[in-house]
Motif scaffolding. Structure first.
Motif, PDB file in Angstrom:
ATOM      1  N   PRO A  50      30.274  53.010  41.099  1.00  0.00           N
ATOM      2  CA  PRO A  50      31.595  52.824  40.496  1.00  0.00           C
ATOM      3  C   PRO A  50      32.594  52.642  41.695  1.00  0.00           C
ATOM      4  N   LYS A  51      32.425  53.054  42.595  1.00  0.00           N
ATOM      5  CA  LYS A  51      33.715  52.626  43.765  1.00  0.00           C
ATOM      6  C   LYS A  51      33.718  51.175  44.025  1.00  0.00           C
ATOM      7  N   ASN A  52      32.691  50.733  44.240  1.00  0.00           N
ATOM      8  CA  ASN A  52      32.616  49.419  44.550  1.00  0.00           C
ATOM      9  C   ASN A  52      33.172  48.608  43.490  1.00  0.00           C
ATOM     10  N   VAL A  53      33.083  48.924  41.990  1.00  0.00           N
ATOM     11  CA  VAL A  53      33.487  48.366  41.082  1.00  0.00           C
ATOM     12  C   VAL A  53      34.998  48.325  40.909  1.00  0.00           C
ATOM     13  N   PHE A  54      35.548  49.640  40.861  1.00  0.00           N
ATOM     14  CA  PHE A  54      36.977  49.907  40.600  1.00  0.00           C
ATOM     15  C   PHE A  54      37.819  49.607  41.929  1.00  0.00           C
ATOM     16  N   LEU A  55      37.386  49.640  42.908  1.00  0.00           N
ATOM     17  CA  LEU A  55      38.378  49.387  43.851  1.00  0.00           C
ATOM     18  C   LEU A  55      38.264  47.779  44.409  1.00  0.00           C
ATOM     19  N   ASP A  56      37.497  46.937  43.817  1.00  0.00           N
ATOM     20  CA  ASP A  56      37.368  45.720  44.272  1.00  0.00           C
ATOM     21  C   ASP A  56      38.680  44.992  44.142  1.00  0.00           C
ATOM     22  N   LYS A  57      38.902  44.200  45.101  1.00  0.00           N
ATOM     23  CA  LYS A  57      40.353  43.564  45.227  1.00  0.00           C
ATOM     24  C   LYS A  57      40.636  42.574  43.953  1.00  0.00           C
ATOM     25  N   ARG A  58      39.710  42.158  43.238  1.00  0.00           N
ATOM     26  CA  ARG A  58      39.781  41.333  41.981  1.00  0.00           C
ATOM     27  C   ARG A  58      40.486  42.055  40.860  1.00  0.00           C
ATOM     28  N   ASN A  59      40.277  43.493  40.910  1.00  0.00           N
ATOM     29  CA  ASN A  59      40.933  44.149  39.778  1.00  0.00           C
ATOM     30  C   ASN A  59      42.342  44.433  39.916  1.00  0.00           C
ATOM     31  N   ILE A  60      42.991  44.339  41.315  1.00  0.00           N
ATOM     32  CA  ILE A  60      44.340  44.606  41.539  1.00  0.00           C
ATOM     33  C   ILE A  60      45.387  43.843  40.442  1.00  0.00           C
ATOM     34  N   LYS A  61      45.065  42.654  40.097  1.00  0.00           N
ATOM     35  CA  LYS A  61      46.203  41.995  39.268  1.00  0.00           C
ATOM     36  C   LYS A  61      45.999  42.690  37.643  1.00  0.00           C
ATOM     37  N   TRP A  62      44.754  43.150  37.337  1.00  0.00           N
ATOM     38  CA  TRP A  62      44.723  43.833  36.038  1.00  0.00           C
ATOM     39  C   TRP A  62      45.279  45.325  36.078  1.00  0.00           C
ATOM     40  N   TYR A  63      45.305  46.157  37.180  1.00  0.00           N
ATOM     41  CA  TYR A  63      46.081  47.214  37.450  1.00  0.00           C
ATOM     42  C   TYR A  63      47.654  47.077  37.294  1.00  0.00           C
ATOM     43  N   VAL A  64      47.872  45.877  37.810  1.00  0.00           N
ATOM     44  CA  VAL A  64      49.245  45.517  37.999  1.00  0.00           C
ATOM     45  C   VAL A  64      49.774  45.537  36.270  1.00  0.00           C
ATOM     46  N   VAL A 105      41.480  44.685  28.256  1.00  0.00           N
ATOM     47  CA  VAL A 105      40.471  43.699  28.179  1.00  0.00           C
ATOM     48  C   VAL A 105      40.042  42.713  29.369  1.00  0.00           C
ATOM     49  N   GLY A 106      41.053  42.147  30.032  1.00  0.00           N
ATOM     50  CA  GLY A 106      40.895  41.409  31.260  1.00  0.00           C
ATOM     51  C   GLY A 106      40.143  42.285  32.476  1.00  0.00           C
ATOM     52  N   GLN A 107      40.590  43.389  32.459  1.00  0.00           N
ATOM     53  CA  GLN A 107      39.551  44.205  33.454  1.00  0.00           C
ATOM     54  C   GLN A 107      38.363  44.477  33.180  1.00  0.00           C
ATOM     55  N   GLY A 108      38.023  44.753  31.623  1.00  0.00           N
ATOM     56  CA  GLY A 108      36.462  44.770  31.304  1.00  0.00           C
ATOM     57  C   GLY A 108      35.732  43.842  31.686  1.00  0.00           C
ATOM     58  N   PHE A 109      36.306  42.585  31.419  1.00  0.00           N
ATOM     59  CA  PHE A 109      35.586  41.245  31.657  1.00  0.00           C
ATOM     60  C   PHE A 109      35.400  41.164  33.425  1.00  0.00           C
ATOM     61  N   GLU A 110      36.335  41.306  33.993  1.00  0.00           N
ATOM     62  CA  GLU A 110      36.288  41.197  35.450  1.00  0.00           C
ATOM     63  C   GLU A 110      35.190  42.214  35.870  1.00  0.00           C
ATOM     64  N   MET A 111      35.144  43.424  35.621  1.00  0.00           N
ATOM     65  CA  MET A 111      34.208  44.394  35.816  1.00  0.00           C
ATOM     66  C   MET A 111      33.010  43.974  35.556  1.00  0.00           C
TER      67      MET A 111
END
Length: 71
Positions: free
Chosen positions: A39-53, A18-24
């Motif tokens: 899509p590469k810009n959106v998925f590989l953005d550094k702001r998504n790292i915390k959600w991936y973790v 859910v957090g990643q969805g809002f961040e994206m």
């Protein structure tokens, strides 16, 4: 203790998704008109790292608990 770990794992997984969805959504809105929405810009953005973790931690906990939910 055995029944708490799967609940925490699912909470981490759902919270991360859910957090990643809002961040994206915020990332898409912040991309300028001149830039191409890739899509590469959106998925590989550094702001998504915390959600991936967070998602990874939830999956690891769930796997370590045996994948059993509420049993």
């Amino acid at each position: 203790m055995e029944s708490i770990i799967p609940f925490v794992a699912v909470a981490l997984l759902v919270g991360g998704l859910v957090g990643q969805g809002f961040e994206m959504r915020k990332i898409r809105k912040s991309i300028n008109v001149e830039e191409e929405l890739n899509p590469k810009n959106v998925f590989l953005d550094k702001r998504n790292i915390k959600w991936y973790v967070m998602i990874g931690a939830g999956l690891a906990l769930w796997y370590s608990a045996g994948g059993k939910f509420g049993q």
